[in-house]
Write a protein that holds these residues in place. Structure first.
Motif, mmCIF file in Angstrom:
data_model
loop_
_atom_site.group_PDB
_atom_site.id
_atom_site.type_symbol
_atom_site.label_atom_id
_atom_site.label_comp_id
_atom_site.label_asym_id
_atom_site.label_seq_id
_atom_site.Cartn_x
_atom_site.Cartn_y
_atom_site.Cartn_z
ATOM 1 N N GLU A 41 0.819 -1.280 0.059
ATOM 2 C CA GLU A 41 -0.227 0.242 -0.021
ATOM 3 C C GLU A 41 0.788 1.247 -0.075
ATOM 4 N N GLY A 42 2.122 1.176 0.257
ATOM 5 C CA GLY A 42 3.072 2.404 0.317
ATOM 6 C C GLY A 42 3.482 2.665 -1.087
ATOM 7 N N THR A 43 4.567 3.231 -1.285
ATOM 8 C CA THR A 43 5.125 3.503 -2.474
ATOM 9 C C THR A 43 6.593 2.671 -2.758
ATOM 10 N N GLN A 44 6.748 2.072 -3.925
ATOM 11 C CA GLN A 44 7.911 1.266 -4.297
ATOM 12 C C GLN A 44 8.438 1.674 -5.834
ATOM 13 N N HIS A 45 9.780 1.896 -5.641
ATOM 14 C CA HIS A 45 10.246 2.228 -7.078
ATOM 15 C C HIS A 45 11.848 1.700 -7.104
ATOM 16 N N HIS A 46 12.467 1.509 -8.302
ATOM 17 C CA HIS A 46 13.707 1.496 -8.473
ATOM 18 C C HIS A 46 14.395 2.512 -8.328
ATOM 19 N N SER A 47 15.655 2.493 -7.846
ATOM 20 C CA SER A 47 16.616 3.824 -7.609
ATOM 21 C C SER A 47 16.650 4.855 -8.502
ATOM 22 N N SER A 48 16.542 4.354 -9.970
ATOM 23 C CA SER A 48 16.705 5.182 -11.023
ATOM 24 C C SER A 48 15.339 6.140 -11.011
ATOM 25 N N LYS A 49 14.228 5.753 -10.423
ATOM 26 C CA LYS A 49 13.011 6.549 -10.391
ATOM 27 C C LYS A 49 12.802 7.244 -9.047
ATOM 28 N N HIS A 50 13.827 7.179 -8.091
ATOM 29 C CA HIS A 50 13.846 8.056 -6.869
ATOM 30 C C HIS A 50 13.886 9.591 -7.049
ATOM 31 N N PRO A 51 12.837 10.265 -6.711
ATOM 32 C CA PRO A 51 12.814 11.636 -6.979
ATOM 33 C C PRO A 51 13.630 12.638 -5.695
ATOM 34 N N GLY A 52 13.557 11.812 -4.661
ATOM 35 C CA GLY A 52 14.203 12.505 -3.233
ATOM 36 C C GLY A 52 13.449 12.223 -2.290
ATOM 37 N N GLY A 53 13.932 12.640 -1.300
ATOM 38 C CA GLY A 53 13.468 12.351 0.221
ATOM 39 C C GLY A 53 12.587 13.313 0.777
ATOM 40 N N ALA A 54 12.401 14.499 0.012
ATOM 41 C CA ALA A 54 11.410 15.421 0.718
ATOM 42 C C ALA A 54 10.230 15.107 1.122
ATOM 43 N N ALA A 55 9.497 14.086 0.669
ATOM 44 C CA ALA A 55 8.182 13.870 1.100
ATOM 45 C C ALA A 55 8.122 12.821 1.976
ATOM 46 N N TRP A 56 9.280 12.293 2.397
ATOM 47 C CA TRP A 56 9.211 11.037 3.645
ATOM 48 C C TRP A 56 9.782 11.358 4.893
ATOM 49 N N ALA A 57 9.520 12.517 5.215
ATOM 50 C CA ALA A 57 9.909 12.919 6.718
ATOM 51 C C ALA A 57 9.127 12.292 7.731
ATOM 52 N N GLY A 58 9.621 11.621 8.593
ATOM 53 C CA GLY A 58 8.866 10.768 9.527
ATOM 54 C C GLY A 58 8.411 9.504 9.151
ATOM 55 N N LYS A 59 8.660 8.987 7.821
ATOM 56 C CA LYS A 59 8.114 7.765 7.323
ATOM 57 C C LYS A 59 9.214 6.624 7.548
ATOM 58 N N LYS A 60 8.595 5.418 7.626
ATOM 59 C CA LYS A 60 9.513 4.343 7.449
ATOM 60 C C LYS A 60 9.881 3.937 6.244
ATOM 61 N N CYS A 61 11.405 3.860 5.947
ATOM 62 C CA CYS A 61 11.749 3.605 4.552
ATOM 63 C C CYS A 61 12.914 2.663 4.521
ATOM 64 N N VAL A 62 12.707 1.715 3.626
ATOM 65 C CA VAL A 62 13.731 0.746 3.324
ATOM 66 C C VAL A 62 14.065 0.606 1.943
ATOM 67 N N VAL A 63 15.612 0.523 1.901
ATOM 68 C CA VAL A 63 16.434 0.496 0.871
ATOM 69 C C VAL A 63 16.883 -0.802 0.430
ATOM 70 N N LEU A 64 16.559 -1.510 -0.466
ATOM 71 C CA LEU A 64 17.138 -2.581 -0.580
ATOM 72 C C LEU A 64 18.480 -2.463 -1.479
ATOM 73 N N GLY A 65 19.588 -2.812 -1.247
ATOM 74 C CA GLY A 65 21.124 -2.850 -1.746
ATOM 75 C C GLY A 65 21.787 -1.986 -0.808
ATOM 76 N N SER A 66 23.122 -2.036 -1.421
ATOM 77 C CA SER A 66 24.265 -1.418 -0.285
ATOM 78 C C SER A 66 25.163 -0.956 -1.269
#
Length: 602
Positions: free
Chosen positions: A315-340
């Protein structure tokens, strides 16, 4: 009294070797020429002898090439350029030379009186030189002339007709820095060229990435052909500044750049010996018929997006890193990044800076190279302010870099990363304490060999590693995602993480994936894997190739070329690709010595 002869100078030693080599070549004596090479020897040729990009790694290989090519190449006029140097028993000398159709430049390293490494590169084609320096055009046409056209009128006519009533010789698909730099070289050589780019403006491939993106490589490494960055340009350039530079570059270099243009389908017309490429330009269909087709779509193919059970229920948002617009909309949200790797670290830092709760999921070990250490230990000798002050331009640095054969390149890099381990021991210890899995490559050769072999598996640390080391960015390692739930992800260790944003920083496929869609799966498989050396290390299966597969040289498919790499590689190798394309346009014979066989389909 016995007279003692003065020791021979490095310059004289190199000149003597080149004279003996030239004499053997003139006599078409491949055995005599080969005898001038050491027992361990390497000859890397960039187009001048082979119409290919090839490294010969033994006397037998060198002898076979010379026996096949001397009659055609007719090498001559070998001359030491400047003064040779000597250090550690190795004499190093720049030299110039000619062939029947070209002029070249090279770098020779001698151990004693025999060659250890030998680099030969094509600089220009005789009779088809760039109109620069004393050959530059006047521009102004003095005198009087009825119906005279101004520069602007001529340029507008070219833009209106090329691709319509006139066809380009070369079509470049991809208008990022690679396609733009190659087009600039072709423009200087008089090769009619169109670059097509799906985005509305040149540079948008940079502008559209996440807000915090900057170049991780330093400015001295990243110049475009002909037009270096100003000397006050930032060491690490922000993405939007790069984008604006590229857009300006296309105008200054007078490129025929078709923005908002999408390639739909391409096929080789055997009867006409040309490509037929259907494109849509600003909503209008156009059919282009170039002789040469170049794919310049970066260093990778399509994004790798893993198929994970339950993704469709999220129900959240999922996208590839190539489509990541930036973190401005995610203050206080739980974010998971797959990869290192690079993108994962950058995005984690971006999200943390914007107040998100961030967790990185590390699946396998990653090489970390702190930026300051990398610049000082690995790049500083060739690409730095000190190197420039010492007379090493970007072009000269590129040739020095190119002169080291891939077969032994790792031995040059291992000491660099051994020193980095000591220099940054505290950071590495704190990362490991946080649970981060580190590596320095399978043979300890670090970042650049990983880049060449697989194009992944590393991060140039510009700050995100500290966030992991101090716990600001949470880390789970070694884990993967087993299942995606509506509001969380379940990991392979059985634990569950709440999740509002899931970013797949999971890399990209091989570049020949683009060919499957635009041309056909059969053509993609005929070309085979792009990138990698065949080192038999992780993600770089053998057999050993000794050069990057299918890059900047003839592929197994007629008149089809792959151009890409980082800014440094795009700048350097565009020279050799442009000369190959120009020679074919002019009808110069280009017999390719030992064309690369296809390995490893998509």
């Amino acid at each position: 009294m016995t007279q003692i002869s003065p020791p021979i100078s490095p310059t004289q030693r190199a000149a003597d070797w080149l004279a003996r080599f030239e004499a053997a070549a003139a006599a078409r004596d491949a055995d005599a020429a080969t005898a001038l090479f050491d027992d361990e020897c390497y000859w890397r040729d960039l187009v001048s002898f082979t119409w290919n990009i090839r490294t010969f790694e033994s006397r037998d290989d060198i002898r076979a090439m010379l026996a096949a090519r001397l009659n055609d190449v007719q090498p001559s006029a070998f001359k030491v350029e400047g003064d040779a140097t000597e250090a550690g028993g190795v004499t190093e000398a720049w030299f110039t030379f000619e062939t029947a159709v070209s002029r070249g430049r090279g770098l020779l390293r001698l151990k004693g009186d025999r060659a250890w490494t030998f680099l030969t590169t094509m600089v220009e084609l005789k009779g088809h030189e760039e109109k620069k320096g004393p050959r530059r055009i006047k521009g102004a046409e003095h005198g009087v002339q009825r119906g005279r056209q101004t520069w602007l009128e001529k340029r507008q006519h070219e833009q209106a007709t090329l691709g319509y009533s006139e066809q380009p010789n070369t079509l470049i698909i991809g208008g990022g820095q690679g396609g733009i730099g190659l087009a600039a070289r072709l423009r200087r050589l008089g090769v009619p060229t169109i670059v097509i780019e799906k985005n509305p403006r040149a540079g948008d491939s940079w502008r559209n990435r996440y807000k915090s993106l900057c170049l991780h490589d330093p400015v001295w490494y990243d110049h475009m052909p002909y037009l270096p960055f100003p000397d006050d340009w930032p060491v690490f350039c922000p993405k939007d500044k790069v984008g604006d530079w590229l857009e300006s570059y296309t105008k200054i270099m007078e490129l025929n750049y078709w923005a908002s243009t999408v390639a739909e389908k391409a096929r080789w017309d055997e009867d006409k010996q040309e490509w037929e490429v259907r494109v849509v330009r600003e909503g209008q269909p156009v059919t282009l018929r170039p002789k040469q087709l170049v794919f310049a779509l970066g260093v990778s193919g399509y994004p790798n997006v893993p198929k994970i059970t339950g993704a469709e229920t999220f129900e959240g948002t999922q996208h590839h890193s190539s489509k990541h617009p930036g973190g401005a909309a995610w203050a206080g949200k739980k974010c998971v990044v797959l990869g290192s790797n690079n993108s994962a670290h950058d995005i984690c830092a971006d999200l943390w800076e914007n107040g998100a709760d961030v967790t990185m999921l590390q699946r396998s070990s990653t090489h970390i190279a702190p930026s300051d250490s990398l610049m000082e230990l690995a790049l500083g000798g060739l690409y730095s302010e000190a190197a420039v002050a010492g007379g090493i331009s970007a072009d000269k640095a590129d040739l020095i870099f190119a002169s080291v054969p891939y077969k032994i390149m790792h031995t040059f890099h291992i000491p660099v990363y051994e020193e980095m381990k000591k220099r940054d021991a505290d950071l590495y210890a704190r990362l490991e304490k946080a649970g981060f899995m580190l590596d320095f490559g399978e043979d300890g050769s670090g970042l650049f060999m990983k880049y060449l072999r697989r194009g992944s598996g590393y991060y140039i640390d510009v700050g995100a590693s500290e966030l992991i080391a101090n716990g600001s960015v949470k880390l789970r390692s070694p884990v993967n995602i087993e299942r995606i739930n509506p509001k969380s992800v379940t990991l392979t260790d059985g634990s569950e993480l709440p999740c509002d944003l899931l970013v797949y920083a999971t890399g990209y496929g091989s570049m020949n994936g683009w060919l499957a869609d635009l041309i056909s799966p059969e053509v993609a498989d005929q070309v085979g894997k792009c990138w990698g050396l065949g080192s038999a290390t992780t993600k770089d299966p053998g057999p050993w190739e000794g050069e990057l597969r299918n890059m900047w040289k003839p592929t197994p498919v007629q008149n089809l070329w792959i151009h890409g790499g980082n800014l440094h590689q795009s700048r350097h190798y565009s020279q050799f690709l442009s000369l190959q394309l120009k020679a074919r346009m002019e009808g110069i014979a280009t017999p390719v010595y030992r064309p690369q066989p296809a390995h490893h389909r998509r």
